[in-house]
Design a protein around this motif. Structure first.
Motif, short mmCIF file in Angstrom:
data_model
loop_
_atom_site.label_atom_id
_atom_site.label_comp_id
_atom_site.label_asym_id
_atom_site.label_seq_id
_atom_site.Cartn_x
_atom_site.Cartn_y
_atom_site.Cartn_z
N GLU A 10 7.72 24.95 32.36
CA GLU A 10 8.40 23.79 31.78
C GLU A 10 9.83 23.74 32.31
N THR A 11 10.25 22.56 32.74
CA THR A 11 11.61 22.38 33.21
C THR A 11 12.53 22.17 32.01
N LEU A 12 13.49 23.09 31.85
CA LEU A 12 14.47 22.96 30.78
C LEU A 12 15.63 22.07 31.20
N TRP A 13 15.93 22.10 32.51
CA TRP A 13 17.07 21.33 33.02
C TRP A 13 16.88 21.16 34.52
N ASN A 14 17.24 19.99 35.02
CA ASN A 14 17.14 19.67 36.44
C ASN A 14 18.48 19.09 36.92
N PRO A 15 19.51 19.96 37.04
CA PRO A 15 20.83 19.47 37.44
C PRO A 15 20.96 19.34 38.95
N SER A 16 22.05 18.73 39.37
CA SER A 16 22.39 18.68 40.79
C SER A 16 22.71 20.09 41.28
N ASN A 17 22.72 20.27 42.59
CA ASN A 17 23.03 21.58 43.17
C ASN A 17 24.39 22.09 42.72
N GLY A 18 25.39 21.20 42.74
CA GLY A 18 26.74 21.61 42.36
C GLY A 18 26.83 22.03 40.91
N ALA A 19 26.22 21.27 40.01
CA ALA A 19 26.24 21.61 38.59
C ALA A 19 25.52 22.94 38.36
N ALA A 20 24.39 23.15 39.03
CA ALA A 20 23.65 24.41 38.89
C ALA A 20 24.48 25.58 39.39
N ARG A 21 25.13 25.41 40.53
CA ARG A 21 25.95 26.48 41.11
C ARG A 21 27.11 26.85 40.18
N LEU A 22 27.81 25.85 39.65
CA LEU A 22 28.91 26.12 38.72
C LEU A 22 28.42 26.77 37.43
N PHE A 23 27.30 26.28 36.92
CA PHE A 23 26.75 26.85 35.70
C PHE A 23 26.40 28.32 35.90
N LEU A 24 25.69 28.64 36.99
CA LEU A 24 25.30 30.02 37.23
C LEU A 24 26.51 30.92 37.50
N ALA A 25 27.56 30.38 38.09
CA ALA A 25 28.79 31.16 38.26
C ALA A 25 29.38 31.50 36.89
N HIS A 26 29.38 30.55 35.97
CA HIS A 26 29.85 30.82 34.61
C HIS A 26 28.94 31.83 33.91
N VAL A 27 27.64 31.70 34.12
CA VAL A 27 26.69 32.65 33.53
C VAL A 27 27.08 34.07 33.92
N ARG A 28 27.33 34.30 35.20
CA ARG A 28 27.65 35.64 35.68
C ARG A 28 28.98 36.14 35.11
N ILE A 29 29.94 35.25 34.95
CA ILE A 29 31.22 35.63 34.33
C ILE A 29 30.98 36.09 32.90
N TYR A 30 30.21 35.33 32.13
CA TYR A 30 29.98 35.68 30.73
C TYR A 30 29.05 36.87 30.57
N GLU A 31 28.13 37.09 31.50
CA GLU A 31 27.34 38.32 31.47
C GLU A 31 28.27 39.53 31.55
N GLY A 32 29.25 39.46 32.45
CA GLY A 32 30.22 40.53 32.57
C GLY A 32 31.09 40.67 31.34
N GLU A 33 31.52 39.57 30.79
CA GLU A 33 32.37 39.58 29.60
C GLU A 33 31.64 40.16 28.39
N LEU A 34 30.36 39.80 28.25
CA LEU A 34 29.57 40.23 27.09
C LEU A 34 28.87 41.56 27.32
N GLY A 35 28.69 41.94 28.58
CA GLY A 35 28.01 43.19 28.89
C GLY A 35 26.51 43.14 28.70
N ILE A 36 25.92 41.94 28.75
CA ILE A 36 24.47 41.80 28.63
C ILE A 36 23.97 40.77 29.65
#
Length: 138
Positions: A10-36
């Motif tokens: 199931e597709t949860l979200w179908n963003p543009s390449n740029g939006a996906a790239r920025l989102f995943l960059a934020h994901v990695r920042i918060y993974e580091g911040e939260l440690g999970i």
């Protein structure tokens, strides 16, 4: 071009390449911040698989971090990301703990004095997630 965030076909979200790239960059920042881990896998062949159990833990930890960080600048930098994760968690069938109204300074970090109104912060985040959910294509 666009990217797909998928959960069991199931597709949860179908963003543009740029939006996906920025989102995943934020994901990695918060993974580091939260440690999970977040539950968002790497983007491979325009698809990112989502692990619902990891996403549930990540979303709860993200809300807890948001609750404990009453700072106007931090809110401005993070609110859109947190709201996006809430939308994706909801679409994945995950019941995320809602922000709580904090009283006093106990357990807080990166505090801005005077404290912003906690109820306004919680309502603002829920409203932002609601608006984003209507604008995020599947």
């Amino acid at each position: 071009m666009s990217q797909y965030f998928e959960l069991d076909g199931e597709t949860l979200w179908n963003p543009s390449n740029g939006a996906a790239r920025l989102f995943l960059a934020h994901v990695r920042i918060y993974e580091g911040e939260l440690g999970i881990t977040s539950g968002f896998g790497p983007m491979e062949n325009d698809e990112c698989q989502v692990d619902p159990a990891a996403l549930a833990s990540f979303a709860d930890a993200l809300i807890e971090l948001h609750d404990r960080t009453p700072h106007a600048v931090v809110d401005a930098l993070s609110e859109g990301f947190v709201a996006t994760v809430l939308v994706l968690a909801e679409r994945a069938g995950i019941e995320v703990r809602r922000p709580v109204v904090a009283v006093g300074f106990e357990g807080l970090r990166d505090v801005q004095v005077p404290l912003p109104d906690a109820e306004d912060r919680a309502v603002g985040l829920r409203e932002r997630a609601g608006l984003l959910g209507r604008r995020m294509p599947r």
